[in-house]
Design a protein around this motif. Structure first.
Motif: not given
Length: 595
Positions: A23-35
């Protein structure tokens, strides 16, 4: 990745937390997508302003420029809110995971240490073990706090931006990505050379910690021998060694960022120049050009953090290896048998032999201790007396021969079950930093105050405890520093008696008390010994003159056995020791000299 790679070793330990990692990795990926999306929205904004009714949003169904701006604002708000949300979520997950693993690693490492024989721990420097349990575990926590997320986001950022580049113009994508292989090769080149330097720095840090720990424990001796300057020089040398090892690592890690910046400059200039030329030719839209310029910076600039990431990663992996090496230290195979509810306490040593790394400590030692008897082991330093107690406690196992309790070979017993019936008083007793009562009832969570006082009276400790400010609730200080050596010894004796052991083991238990207190303790032990077997190691023969049997040891062998009177009458090694300790030898010398 090899099975012994530190990252794989850490992942193995973290397996129970794999859902949190996912879940931490998924949130990191999604944050970077929207970043990454705001840079694209900048290009869309430029496209709206320049092309208006011919813009991308116009073709998407919003012909009015003002409506396009409304859509753009709404998209921007949504993107920024989601970016912030996922940043919060990944920080929560990664930091929570870091704390959980930090706690778990420290507990596991300390728990494993407690399963190892004391001899294994004694061979390690205490400073190194302290550095491992504190700094190394904290270093891993720091990496999980930020480093893991950074590595994921740099990889995701490169993939996302790369996809946009190739979608808009493959030629420009090639130029923008050209520095990346050079940056990665350089980073791995530095990484390979940093790893051994950081490992050496960690060992040097352990040396400094060991020196400090040693000096703080021996400050009274240092000051008594006016050795302050001598020890300060030792510490300076250890600290200089740490500084030198760290400086070697810093020279390499400090060079990473400038090298990466130069590679980034090449990619950014290529995008700026070649993209500008394509835009002037009309081969690339103004909005696309604006987005690509911003995305080039977004693609390449995070790579400047590779220096910090590699630095943090290498420090953490060096620490992972040290912690995992400790956890991989094999625990000796121990028995699982149990003793009866309360053993009689009959002891038998048959042909017991032991050596310390080839140095013979015991050679075919054979003797018996009847249940309820008091038997003493005496002899010079290094004779093997304390080694016998360590074997009985199963701190060590004999190389040859057997030790039996009530006829049961102790190597078949669970050490904890065996030790539950043993009361042990060491020559240098360990006191925990708590109250007097806490130390007497050590290990008993729901301790009984009446039993504590009874044990203290049996050890002739009640009077001095009652005189302390706070009595049984008085703090003893770190390692019992608030008490005298004799007081610490009597509390340790009270602790042994508190658990009502079937077998009492005394290793120089009265060495630090005065003659009057020794006599009182001997009286108490004589009374307490009627109900238990007592095995005494002593240098002071006055301590054991009333023992049922005395065995004299030399060079790992029993050379004489008997009662005190029998051994004195025999005129052998024991008699010589007795004359020496009672002063009769010196009196005889004076008489001879006068004649």
């Amino acid at each position: 990745m090899s099975p012994d790679h530190p990252l794989r070793r850490l992942a193995g330990f973290a397996r129970p937390h794999r859902r949190t990692v996912a879940s931490a990795s998924l949130y990191s990926v999604l944050n970077k997508v929207f970043d990454v999306l705001p840079e694209l929205l900048i290009g869309v904004a430029v496209d709206v302003v320049v092309n208006q009714r011919d813009s991308f949003l116009a073709r998407a169904g919003f012909p009015e420029p003002l409506h396009q701006l409304y859509v753009l604002v709404a998209l921007t708000i949504i993107v920024w809110v989601l970016e912030s949300l996922f940043e919060y979520l990944y920080a929560l997950r990664w930091r929570g995971l870091a704390q959980e693993l930090q706690h778990g690693l420290r507990q596991a490492a300390y728990g494993h240490l407690q399963q190892l024989p004391p001899a294994v721990i004694e061979r390690e420097r205490s400073g190194r073990l302290m550095a491992l349990l504190n700094e190394d575990v904290n270093q891993i926590e720091r990496f999980l706090n930020t480093g893991a997320n950074d590595l994921i986001q740099v990889a995701v950022s490169s993939l996302l931006v790369g996809a946009v580049f190739f979608f808009l113009t493959a030629k420009l994508a090639f130029l923008a990505f050209l520095p990346i292989p050079l940056i990665l090769v350089g980073a791995f080149w530095f990484q390979k050379r940093l790893a051994p330097r950081y490992a050496a720095a960690r060992e040097a840090a352990a040396t400094v910690s060991a020196r400090l720990n040693n000096n703080l424990g021996g400050m009274a001796t240092i000051q008594a021998y006016t050795a302050e300057a001598f020890e300060a020089e030792h510490l300076r040398q250890a600290s200089d060694g740490f500084r030198a090892r760290n400086a070697e690592a810093i020279r390499f890690s400090a060079a990473i960022t400038p090298v990466i910046r130069m590679a980034i400059l090449c990619g950014f200039v290529a995008t700026l120049l070649y993209g500008g030329v394509l835009t002037l030719r009309g081969e690339l839209g103004v909005g696309s050009y604006s987005a690509l310029v911003y995305l080039t910076q977004r693609l390449l600039w995070p790579l400047t953090r590779l220096a910090d990431m590699v630095d943090l990663y290498q420090r953490a992996m060096a620490s992972v290896n040290r912690v995992m090496d400790l956890l991989d230290t094999p625990v000796p195979v121990r028995g699982e048998g149990q003793l009866p509810k309360r053993p009689r306490g009959e002891l038998s040593f048959a042909g017991v032999a032991f050596d310390y790394d080839g140095r013979q400590a015991l050679q075919a030692v054979t003797f018996a201790v009847p249940a309820g008897a008091t038997v003493a082991l005496v002899g010079g330093t290094g004779a093997g007396k304390s080694t016998l107690l360590k074997l009985l406690l199963r701190f060590l196992d004999p190389k040859r021969g057997t030790i039996r309790v009530d006829g049961t070979d102790i190597t078949t017993l669970d050490p904890a079950a065996l030790r539950g019936w043993l009361g042990y008083v060491a020559q240098e007793p360990f006191l925990t930093d708590g109250s007097v009562a806490d130390n007497i009832a050590y290990g008993d969570i729901g301790h009984d105050r009446a039993r504590i006082e009874a044990a203290a009276r049996a050890a002739e400790a009640h009077d001095f405890i009652a005189a302390l400010p706070g009595g049984y609730d008085a703090p003893v200080g770190e390692r019992g520093g608030n008490l005298s050596g004799g007081q610490r010894q009597r509390i340790a004796l009270a602790r042994a008696l508190y658990r009502d052991p079937a077998i009492l083991l005394l290793d120089e238990a009265t060495s630090a008390v005065d003659n009057e207190t020794e006599a009182a303790i001997q009286h108490s032990l004589a009374r307490a010994g009627r109900e238990r077997t007592t095995l005494v190691v002593a240098h002071r023969l006055s301590t054991v003159r009333h023992a049922d049997a005395i065995h004299v040891m030399e060079a790992g062998r029993i050379v004489e056995s008997g009662t005190h009177d029998e051994l004195v009458a025999r005129g052998g090694a024991y008699a010589a020791l007795w004359r020496l300790q009672t002063g009769r030898a010196s009196n005889e010398w004076r008489v001879t000299s006068n004649e």
